[in-house]
Design a protein around this motif. Sequence first.
Motif, PDB file in Angstrom:
ATOM      1  N   GLY A 161       2.817  -2.799   5.133  1.00 42.02           N
ATOM      2  CA  GLY A 161       2.938  -4.104   4.558  1.00 42.02           C
ATOM      3  C   GLY A 161       3.652  -4.835   3.260  1.00 42.02           C
ATOM      4  N   ASP A 162       3.038  -5.443   2.805  1.00 40.39           N
ATOM      5  CA  ASP A 162       4.345  -5.923   1.207  1.00 40.39           C
ATOM      6  C   ASP A 162       4.115  -5.267   0.047  1.00 40.39           C
ATOM      7  OD1 ASP A 162       2.293  -7.410   0.284  1.00 40.39           O
ATOM      8  OD2 ASP A 162       3.401  -9.248   0.994  1.00 40.39           O
ATOM      9  N   GLY A 163       2.752  -4.633   0.167  1.00 42.76           N
ATOM     10  CA  GLY A 163       3.254  -3.509  -1.102  1.00 42.76           C
ATOM     11  C   GLY A 163       1.195  -4.689  -1.588  1.00 42.76           C
ATOM     12  N   ARG A 164       0.796  -5.080  -0.776  1.00 38.83           N
ATOM     13  CA  ARG A 164      -0.543  -6.166  -1.815  1.00 38.83           C
ATOM     14  C   ARG A 164      -1.691  -4.839  -1.568  1.00 38.83           C
ATOM     15  NH1 ARG A 164      -0.525 -11.898   1.109  1.00 38.83           N
ATOM     16  NH2 ARG A 164       2.178 -11.357   0.407  1.00 38.83           N
ATOM     17  N   SER A 165      -2.251  -4.000  -0.680  1.00 40.34           N
ATOM     18  CA  SER A 165      -2.948  -3.847  -0.086  1.00 40.34           C
ATOM     19  C   SER A 165      -2.815  -1.808   0.161  1.00 40.34           C
ATOM     20  CB  SER A 165      -3.757  -4.065   0.939  1.00 40.34           C
ATOM     21  OG  SER A 165      -5.302  -3.632   1.024  1.00 40.34           O
ATOM     22  N   VAL A 166      -3.342  -1.441  -0.447  1.00 34.45           N
ATOM     23  CA  VAL A 166      -2.940   0.195  -0.413  1.00 34.45           C
ATOM     24  C   VAL A 166      -4.198   0.509   0.181  1.00 34.45           C
ATOM     25  CG1 VAL A 166      -2.074   2.600  -1.640  1.00 34.45           C
ATOM     26  CG2 VAL A 166      -1.424   0.563  -1.891  1.00 34.45           C
ATOM     27  N   PRO A 167      -4.129   1.361   1.008  1.00 34.70           N
ATOM     28  CA  PRO A 167      -5.566   2.208   1.628  1.00 34.70           C
ATOM     29  C   PRO A 167      -5.803   3.420   1.385  1.00 34.70           C
ATOM     30  CG  PRO A 167      -3.828   2.471   3.733  1.00 34.70           C
ATOM     31  CD  PRO A 167      -3.346   1.437   2.098  1.00 34.70           C
ATOM     32  N   CYS A 168      -6.769   4.417   1.032  1.00 38.56           N
ATOM     33  CA  CYS A 168      -6.147   5.012   0.228  1.00 38.56           C
ATOM     34  C   CYS A 168      -7.854   6.603   0.649  1.00 38.56           C
ATOM     35  CB  CYS A 168      -6.801   5.235  -1.361  1.00 38.56           C
ATOM     36  SG  CYS A 168      -4.941   4.388  -2.235  1.00 38.56           S
ATOM     37  N   MET A 169      -7.480   7.644   0.674  1.00 39.76           N
ATOM     38  CA  MET A 169      -8.300   8.525   0.748  1.00 39.76           C
ATOM     39  C   MET A 169      -9.415   8.422  -0.595  1.00 39.76           C
ATOM     40  SD  MET A 169      -9.804   9.297   4.116  1.00 39.76           S
ATOM     41  CE  MET A 169     -10.155  10.932   4.113  1.00 39.76           C
ATOM     42  N   GLY A 170     -10.399   9.586  -1.058  1.00 44.81           N
ATOM     43  CA  GLY A 170     -10.752   9.889  -2.398  1.00 44.81           C
ATOM     44  C   GLY A 170     -11.236  11.307  -1.638  1.00 44.81           C
ATOM     45  N   LEU A 171     -10.464  12.026  -2.546  1.00 39.43           N
ATOM     46  CA  LEU A 171     -10.699  13.640  -2.998  1.00 39.43           C
ATOM     47  C   LEU A 171     -11.391  13.729  -4.212  1.00 39.43           C
ATOM     48  CD1 LEU A 171      -8.510  13.466  -0.746  1.00 39.43           C
ATOM     49  CD2 LEU A 171      -7.021  15.780  -1.688  1.00 39.43           C
ATOM     50  N   LEU A 172     -13.303  14.064  -3.721  1.00 36.14           N
ATOM     51  CA  LEU A 172     -13.756  14.291  -5.110  1.00 36.14           C
ATOM     52  C   LEU A 172     -14.293  16.696  -5.095  1.00 36.14           C
ATOM     53  CD1 LEU A 172     -15.774  13.242  -7.231  1.00 36.14           C
ATOM     54  CD2 LEU A 172     -17.212  13.514  -5.444  1.00 36.14           C
TER      55      LEU A 172
END
Length: 301
Positions: A177-188
């Motif tokens: 997309g245009d950068g308005r949403s970023v899916p991420c993984m969280g590493l603890l």
Amino acid sequence: MPPTDASANAGTAPVTDTGTTSPTARESRIGPAADAGADSEDTLDLHLPDEFVALFAEDTGADGRRSVGEAATATAGPAGASATGATVVGAGTSTATCASEASPASTTPNPNDLLGDVADWGPISTPAGPLHLVPVRIERDLPIISRWMNDPAVTAFWGLAGPENAIEEHLRSQLIGDGRSVPCMGLLEGTPMSYWEIYRADLDPLARHYPARPHDTGVHLLIGGMSDRGRGLGGTLLRAVADLALDKRPACARVVAEPDIRNTPSVAAFLTAGFRFSAEIDLPVKRAALMIRDRSLRHLL
């Protein structure tokens, strides 16, 4: 709008502590943020013009990663480069002791910046250990995200259960997309344990339903593993990420979220994280609690 791991205390039923808000509760996060019938003098409900979107030229590879053009932000880089998964926190911030707040007066906001380069926000210290949000890479992260989304406790609030290709479409639509949403993984402490979505709430269909302000940043959180739920991690991690977003985005005055009003442990997690309950809002598939973390109140809540 996904749910939030929300569990604020141990012993909570698993179905209630799995995330921040559910994507199914809002229309497409990537599509136009406005429609012809939506109008409010105090609600920012925007559709980016074609010329504006053109500034964000993208080169999408087979793995779903996006290279953002220089026009997007001065620090733009590959949005998908990082270890396992996902997203938006920055180095040096702590939920116990917040890093000094970036002053809007000292930084001139880039009006063309949708979220900045989340991949460069870096790890953050939390009472539960170092948390690193890393942008999703399809080939690496799809299997684990798919497994989490098909957990019955998660499905109740995220609504993304199904075959991997359907979940891949949800992820890829954000990545290209245009950068308005970023899916991420969280590493603890280096272990993938959560899925995040950081998005521009003021450019999202959510903005039709509340008095949005320019650069409002939205957050969704899913605590993936059963062993990580019911331990109060939701509030701890949400506070860390919300404060990091405020540190990294000086133009942003508020971090917002919209958990299902029925998901009381999720709402409790946001309150623990320093968000305030603003209102109940009716979204397409749920009644939500509008939760807001204000920059001006972050050291008081």
